[in-house]
Each structure stands twice: as C-alpha cells, then as structure tokens.
Motif scaffolding. Structure first.
Motif, PDB file in Angstrom:
ATOM      1  N   TYR A  79      25.683  37.844  36.639  1.00 37.08           N
ATOM      2  CA  TYR A  79      25.338  36.574  37.279  1.00 37.08           C
ATOM      3  C   TYR A  79      26.561  35.879  37.897  1.00 37.08           C
ATOM      4  O   TYR A  79      26.472  35.261  38.958  1.00 37.08           O
ATOM      5  CB  TYR A  79      24.685  35.673  36.228  1.00 37.08           C
ATOM      6  CG  TYR A  79      24.635  34.203  36.555  1.00 37.08           C
ATOM      7  CD1 TYR A  79      23.585  33.669  37.282  1.00 37.08           C
ATOM      8  CD2 TYR A  79      25.638  33.338  36.118  1.00 37.08           C
ATOM      9  CE1 TYR A  79      23.535  32.313  37.579  1.00 37.08           C
ATOM     10  CE2 TYR A  79      25.596  31.985  36.413  1.00 37.08           C
ATOM     11  CZ  TYR A  79      24.550  31.478  37.138  1.00 37.08           C
ATOM     12  OH  TYR A  79      24.517  30.146  37.428  1.00 37.08           O
ATOM     13  N   GLY A  80      27.721  35.972  37.244  1.00 39.65           N
ATOM     14  CA  GLY A  80      28.841  35.089  37.548  1.00 39.65           C
ATOM     15  C   GLY A  80      29.353  35.147  38.965  1.00 39.65           C
ATOM     16  O   GLY A  80      29.470  34.109  39.637  1.00 39.65           O
ATOM     17  N   LEU A  81      29.711  36.341  39.465  1.00 38.21           N
ATOM     18  CA  LEU A  81      30.310  36.431  40.797  1.00 38.21           C
ATOM     19  C   LEU A  81      29.351  35.987  41.897  1.00 38.21           C
ATOM     20  O   LEU A  81      29.705  35.126  42.713  1.00 38.21           O
ATOM     21  CB  LEU A  81      30.829  37.848  41.049  1.00 38.21           C
ATOM     22  CG  LEU A  81      31.419  38.108  42.445  1.00 38.21           C
ATOM     23  CD1 LEU A  81      32.547  37.136  42.761  1.00 38.21           C
ATOM     24  CD2 LEU A  81      31.906  39.552  42.567  1.00 38.21           C
ATOM     25  N   VAL A 111      27.837  36.306  31.374  1.00 37.50           N
ATOM     26  CA  VAL A 111      27.234  36.390  30.041  1.00 37.50           C
ATOM     27  C   VAL A 111      28.050  37.313  29.149  1.00 37.50           C
ATOM     28  O   VAL A 111      28.378  38.438  29.544  1.00 37.50           O
ATOM     29  CB  VAL A 111      25.784  36.879  30.139  1.00 37.50           C
ATOM     30  CG1 VAL A 111      25.178  37.116  28.763  1.00 37.50           C
ATOM     31  CG2 VAL A 111      24.944  35.856  30.913  1.00 37.50           C
ATOM     32  N   GLY A 112      28.382  36.828  27.965  1.00 36.34           N
ATOM     33  CA  GLY A 112      29.180  37.573  27.004  1.00 36.34           C
ATOM     34  C   GLY A 112      30.021  36.602  26.196  1.00 36.34           C
ATOM     35  O   GLY A 112      29.787  35.386  26.208  1.00 36.34           O
ATOM     36  N   ASN A 162      27.971  43.493  39.149  1.00 44.36           N
ATOM     37  CA  ASN A 162      27.832  43.177  40.577  1.00 44.36           C
ATOM     38  C   ASN A 162      29.191  43.165  41.268  1.00 44.36           C
ATOM     39  O   ASN A 162      29.461  42.336  42.143  1.00 44.36           O
ATOM     40  CB  ASN A 162      27.114  41.834  40.771  1.00 44.36           C
ATOM     41  CG  ASN A 162      25.603  41.983  40.701  1.00 44.36           C
ATOM     42  OD1 ASN A 162      25.024  42.831  41.385  1.00 44.36           O
ATOM     43  ND2 ASN A 162      24.959  41.189  39.857  1.00 44.36           N
ATOM     44  N   ILE A 163      30.015  44.135  40.886  1.00 40.12           N
ATOM     45  CA  ILE A 163      31.379  44.200  41.407  1.00 40.12           C
ATOM     46  C   ILE A 163      31.403  44.415  42.920  1.00 40.12           C
ATOM     47  O   ILE A 163      32.365  44.061  43.608  1.00 40.12           O
ATOM     48  CB  ILE A 163      32.157  45.317  40.675  1.00 40.12           C
ATOM     49  CG1 ILE A 163      33.661  45.155  40.894  1.00 40.12           C
ATOM     50  CG2 ILE A 163      31.654  46.701  41.073  1.00 40.12           C
ATOM     51  CD1 ILE A 163      34.494  46.071  39.991  1.00 40.12           C
ATOM     52  N   GLN A 164      30.309  44.975  43.457  1.00 40.58           N
ATOM     53  CA  GLN A 164      30.274  45.246  44.904  1.00 40.58           C
ATOM     54  C   GLN A 164      30.334  43.975  45.740  1.00 40.58           C
ATOM     55  O   GLN A 164      30.702  44.022  46.920  1.00 40.58           O
ATOM     56  CB  GLN A 164      28.994  46.032  45.267  1.00 40.58           C
ATOM     57  CG  GLN A 164      27.705  45.245  45.259  1.00 40.58           C
ATOM     58  CD  GLN A 164      27.173  44.917  43.864  1.00 40.58           C
ATOM     59  OE1 GLN A 164      27.547  45.591  42.898  1.00 40.58           O
ATOM     60  NE2 GLN A 164      26.300  43.932  43.761  1.00 40.58           N
ATOM     61  N   LEU A 222      29.520  23.397  35.444  1.00 39.12           N
ATOM     62  CA  LEU A 222      29.553  24.725  34.855  1.00 39.12           C
ATOM     63  C   LEU A 222      28.167  25.332  34.996  1.00 39.12           C
ATOM     64  O   LEU A 222      27.164  24.718  34.618  1.00 39.12           O
ATOM     65  CB  LEU A 222      29.963  24.675  33.384  1.00 39.12           C
ATOM     66  CG  LEU A 222      31.485  24.619  33.164  1.00 39.12           C
ATOM     67  CD1 LEU A 222      31.957  23.179  33.182  1.00 39.12           C
ATOM     68  CD2 LEU A 222      31.876  25.283  31.861  1.00 39.12           C
ATOM     69  N   LEU A 223      28.106  26.532  35.548  1.00 40.98           N
ATOM     70  CA  LEU A 223      26.844  27.196  35.840  1.00 40.98           C
ATOM     71  C   LEU A 223      26.692  28.405  34.933  1.00 40.98           C
ATOM     72  O   LEU A 223      27.607  29.222  34.809  1.00 40.98           O
ATOM     73  CB  LEU A 223      26.807  27.639  37.307  1.00 40.98           C
ATOM     74  CG  LEU A 223      27.278  26.616  38.351  1.00 40.98           C
ATOM     75  CD1 LEU A 223      27.235  27.231  39.740  1.00 40.98           C
ATOM     76  CD2 LEU A 223      26.436  25.346  38.293  1.00 40.98           C
ATOM     77  N   PHE A 224      25.528  28.517  34.305  1.00 42.12           N
ATOM     78  CA  PHE A 224      25.268  29.604  33.377  1.00 42.12           C
ATOM     79  C   PHE A 224      23.913  30.237  33.669  1.00 42.12           C
ATOM     80  O   PHE A 224      23.003  29.583  34.188  1.00 42.12           O
ATOM     81  CB  PHE A 224      25.231  29.096  31.930  1.00 42.12           C
ATOM     82  CG  PHE A 224      26.488  28.419  31.460  1.00 42.12           C
ATOM     83  CD1 PHE A 224      27.534  29.157  30.949  1.00 42.12           C
ATOM     84  CD2 PHE A 224      26.614  27.032  31.517  1.00 42.12           C
ATOM     85  CE1 PHE A 224      28.700  28.532  30.500  1.00 42.12           C
ATOM     86  CE2 PHE A 224      27.765  26.402  31.072  1.00 42.12           C
ATOM     87  CZ  PHE A 224      28.810  27.152  30.560  1.00 42.12           C
TER      88      PHE A 224
END
Length: 580
Positions: free
Chosen positions: A426-428, A396-397, A454-456, A415-417
C-alpha cells in the motif's frame, strides 16, 4: 456527447482532476477522454493495484473522492485489493473497468468466459463495494454515474465500481446531466439531539470519561468541533490508528492509539483499566483495537457508541450489551448537537486529566528505556527531519507499529494507513496518490517485504519526478510473522527469513537502476547522516538496515489484558498507576 467524455466531464465538475490507472484495449476510450480533457490529468501506474492504492491514498489525504481505472479481465482483477482497501476504510473511490462489447456476450448461461480477457468483475467486486454495475445501454450512464457518485460520498463512504463495455464507452449520451437529486439519508435532528442528551447526562455522572475517536468522524469540521468540546471539559482523547492524524502528537489531550496487541501502553491502560465512561465516535471497536477477549474490555466503564453503520453496532462489547448504549447516527450530527447543547454543561475533568498525564509520562518512560525499541526512537528522529511533509503513507508490518507509536505528526500532517484490509504494498502507491492530493512533498515508510509488493511503481516516481522520500526499514525478514514464529512455532522461520524461503534485495541499488537517488545506512547512523539526504529536493530512497531479530514492542501476550504488555512495566510502576 461521447459517453466516455461525459464520464470525465462529470467527475471533473465534481472536483476529480487526477485519474489513476493502466491503459488497455477495453478501457482505451475512457483514457483517451481523460487525456483530451484540458482540466484532468491521467497518471499511469505499472500494475493496476498501484493505481487502486494511489486512489486510496489520494482519498485519504484529500478527504475527497478519487478515481482509478483498469482494462478488463486481469486488469480489473488487479484493482480488487485496492477496492477492498477503500471499502474497509470507508474511502470514496470510483473505479471504472473496461469490458467486452455488449454484442460479444453470448447469452449462454454457465459459459465460463464470454470472450478474451472477460471477467465478471461486477460479481467479483460485489462484496467489497457499496455499489457495482455494468452499463448495458448508453442511456443508463447518466443515472448510474450520478447514483454511484452519490452512494460513494454519502452515509458511510466507500468505493463503487462501474463496468464499461467498449461499445458503451464510444456511444453517445443524448442528455448529459451532472447533478441529479437523490434522497438524503441524514440523521433526524431530533435523533441527534436525543443522542447528545444521552452523552451529556452520562458525562454529568462520570468521574473519568474518555473520548475514543475513529475514522468514522471523517470531516475536519466535525473533528475540530469534537476537540473543542473535549478541550473545554478537559477530557482525554484516544484514537484508532486511522484517526491518529486528527490530533498532533503534542496535543495536550492526545493519549495515544488504542490497540489490542500494539497500542500505546498508556492508551490501553487509561481506556481498559482506569476510565468509567468511554464515548466512542465512529470507531469500530474491533478485536485489533480492544483485544480478542472483547467482553473483557473496559469492564468497569460504561460505553456509549455513536456510529452510522448499524452492523458495527450489532457487535456487543460488554457481554449481552450490559452497561452499553448504541446510538446509530451520523457522528457529525451528534457532535454538532453536543457543541450547541454542551455550552450549558460546564463540568470539567481536570483532576482526571492529571491522572492520565501521570500514567502517560510513567509508561512512556518505561518504553523509552526499553532497548528493543531502538526502532521507535529512530522513527521519532526521522519525524523531526520530515516536519514539512504533507503526508506519510505507511505500509503494513512492524514498521507500521513503530510509525503509529512513535512518528511525531505535526498539526495538519497526515499519516495514511491501510487499516481494515492491512494490505502490504500500500505504502508507495498511496504516497503517490497523496502527493497529487496535496501538491506537497510526501513520505512513505515501508518494510523490506512490503516494498517489494509494488516496487515497480518506482518508475512512476521517476517518470513524473515526484517529491517522495521512500524510507525502507530492512531487517531482511518478514519481521512481524518472524516474531510470531519465535513465540509459537519454536523458531521455525518458514517463509520469513533468508534461507527459509524469503530474501530481500539491495533496495539502494534497485533505486539507482531506476535513476532515483538513494542511500543505504545502518539504523544507528540515521540521526547524524539522514538529514542531509532527506533535505534534497525530488525523489529519494533511504534504505535503513536493522538487526534481523528486530521486533515491535510493547506487545500484548496472548491471554493478558491489553493494558499489561510485554516487556512488562516494573511491578512498582504498574501497581502505582493501577492504584491511581
């Protein structure tokens, strides 16, 4: 049979093989049952929000039921953003949460907490689930699990939550049942036939009809039937962002995504200013789609809306509902009737389709010549390099806008949003879920702000060696809010840029620390340099550096009609198209 074993066996028989979650004392019995079942796989995240979004990505990509779990208290609460995402985007996800043993409850009304890591998650999740229940007796699980699965997967789909006290998980189920019957709430055939008659009659009277297709048409069979119907009559199709994948980018009837702020110029002009009939199938018509001046949308068109959700239909588009027809019905049932009855109606709209093509070609040319849209051109180049991927999970952005405007999705490529919830982060994890759903390489596209949420989950990608290519658009800012601050807050970039409470890391070095191959480059290097990196097998992180003042265009300025976006089309082009 152990109760937790029954839950896993039940879902496995329904086709759920992958379970996403994070281990904890109060969910340990369920996780043990997942691990012991030879037909199911347990996938551990590094924050429960990651598990919830992975389940959402799985449900979106596979168009089937998904499952996520968490332990009690903080674990359960961490699921809630993903629960909300599934609710607003109508995704069938079953969430399980661990809980205190039932004998630990005191029965004291008003007591703030019954015990350690206890939270009334059923009450908290009540407004963002179709159904939420706590199991207090072992014999209740059979009915409640069957009921919850049925609710999640019928009508307007959505999430359910089952709270499992520890003593319930380890208890015994005497008579496991895997397929209880529930009353089906299908659209009456006569009602669907009547709705189809209304639509066919309106088409007979129309000269410039448009189909507006939303995520509410959620079966591939119904989507393809509707596309056959439109192809036979040469009716242009405009989609919501969530329904973008229904048509490939080069489908001859694809006229873009509607959007009150950032929709395709040509989609907005065709729907808002040029059509005389808009046939809406499973699209909410919210302000993000048609603009904040709702009653100004398509004032000269008749609007017919088909939606299973009666609450969506309570919202009037035209003032007082004038020249607007609302049909509460399953979109699939109405589409089937149209396919059957429509064979006798052969009216075509080829001349109108040519007008739409002229509008699209001219306004695409305007955008292609806009220097500020260099990011869109980069996204288009990247899509050419990623043709063989099964799904693209977009965070999102501003990068979300660039992606739905310019990513050239091929047939069958999804494409998933995060649509209604619009959740950064959400993306990763959604890409991770999409990989397990498709079994093929996937992509996630993120901004520097969103990726840090959610970089972890990079460790999840590395641990299971997932073939996910992560594309991070790094303008070292929260670009969409920065744009707002530029226009409305005198360029005071509070909390959005370096030196004003925000900063971004070197994502390539972070990926290296996780043991994931990475590369960092500037935007103008992508076309020449990125293909070699993206062709490599396995995971990879590509960090793409952008100018700080990179914004999303075209954009509707506050107060303007949605078909006249900034930067404005040349006057002669605009007036010519409006006169067609």
């Amino acid at each position: 049979m152990k109760l937790s074993d029954y839950i896993v066996a039940f879902l496995q028989k329904k086709g759920v093989r992958h379970f996403f979650g994070y281990q904890g004392t109060m969910i340990a019995h369920l996780v043990d049952s997942i691990e012991r079942n030879p037909l199911t796989e347990n996938h551990s995240c590094y924050n429960e929000q990651g598990a919830a979004f992975a389940a959402c990505g799985y449900a979106q990509a596979k168009e089937e039921c998904a499952c996520a779990y968490a332990t009690s208290g903080p674990g359960a609460v961490n699921l809630l953003s993903g629960v909300a995402d599934a609710y607003y985007d109508s995704l069938p996800v079953i969430f399980f949460t661990g809980q205190l043993n039932t004998y630990e409850y005191s029965g004291i009304e008003g007591l703030r907490q019954q015990g350690f890591q206890e939270t009334d998650i059923v009450a908290m999740a009540g407004s963002i689930t179709k159904y939420a229940v706590q199991i207090r007796k072992p014999e209740d699980i059979v009915k409640e699990l069957n009921k919850a699965y049925h609710i999640a997967n019928t009508g307007r789909k959505g999430p359910v939550l089952i709270d499992l006290p520890m003593d319930m998980q380890r208890s015994e189920v005497a008579n496991p049942v895997y397929d209880m019957e529930f009353e089906e709430c299908h659209t009456d055939p006569a009602q669907a036939e009547a709705a189809a008659d209304v639509i066919l009659e309106a088409l007979e009277q129309s000269v410039r009809p448009v189909i507006m297709l939303g995520h509410g048409v959620d079966s591939t069979e119904s989507q393809q039937a509707l596309l056959r119907f439109t192809r036979e009559r040469q009716i242009p199709v405009i989609t919501s962002v969530l329904a973008k994948s229904v048509l490939s980018y080069d489908h001859p009837l694809n006229f873009g995504c509607i959007g009150g702020a950032y929709g395709h110029r040509y989609a907005n002009m065709i729907a808002n200013a040029k059509s005389d009939l808009i046939l809406c199938f499973g699209i909410s018509m919210c302000t993000r789609q048609i603009g904040t001046k709702v009653h100004e949308f398509a004032k000269n068109a008749r609007i017919i809306r088909v939606d299973i959700d009666p609450y969506n239909l309570k919202r009037d588009i035209h003032e007082d509902g004038v020249n607007e027809v609302k049909l509460q019905a399953e979109t699939g049932a109405v589409i089937r009737c149209l396919s059957e009855k429509g064979s006798s109606v052969k009216k075509e709209f080829g001349d109108w389709l040519e007008v739409c093509r002229e509008i699209k070609e001219n306004l695409q040319a305007v955008d292609d010549q806009t220097p500020e849209r260099y990011t869109n051109r980069m996204i288009a180049d990247l899509s050419d390099m990623l043709q063989d991927t099964s799904a693209i999970a977009v965070d999102v952005g501003q990068h979300m806008v660039w992606s739905y405007q310019s990513f050239k999705n091929r047939e069958g490529q999804k494409l998933l949003f995060s649509g209604g919830h619009g959740a950064m982060g959400y993306g990763l994890p959604a890409a991770i879920g999409a990989y397990y759903a498709t079994g093929r390489p996937v992509v996630c596209i993120c901004g520097d702000g969103a990726f840090q949420m959610n970089i972890q989950e990079l460790e999840w990608v590395k641990r299971e060696n997932l073939p996910i290519k992560m594309l991070i658009m790094n303008n070292e800012a929260l670009g969409m809010i920065r744009h707002l601050q530029r226009d409305y807050f005198d360029c005071l970039f509070a909390g959005t840029t370096d030196g004003c409470g925000f900063a971004s890391c070197n994502f390539s070095k972070v990926a290296d620390a996780y043991g994931i191959p990475s590369k960092r480059m500037w935007c103008d290097e992508v076309k020449e340099t990125a293909p070699e990196f993206l062709e490599k097998e396995g995971p990879g992180l590509l960090e793409i550096m952008l100018e700080h003042g990179t914004y999303a265009y075209p954009k509707t300025c506050l107060g303007e009609p949605i078909h006249n976006q900034q930067p404005y089309a040349p006057k002669e082009v605009y007036e010519k198209l409006m006169s067609l």
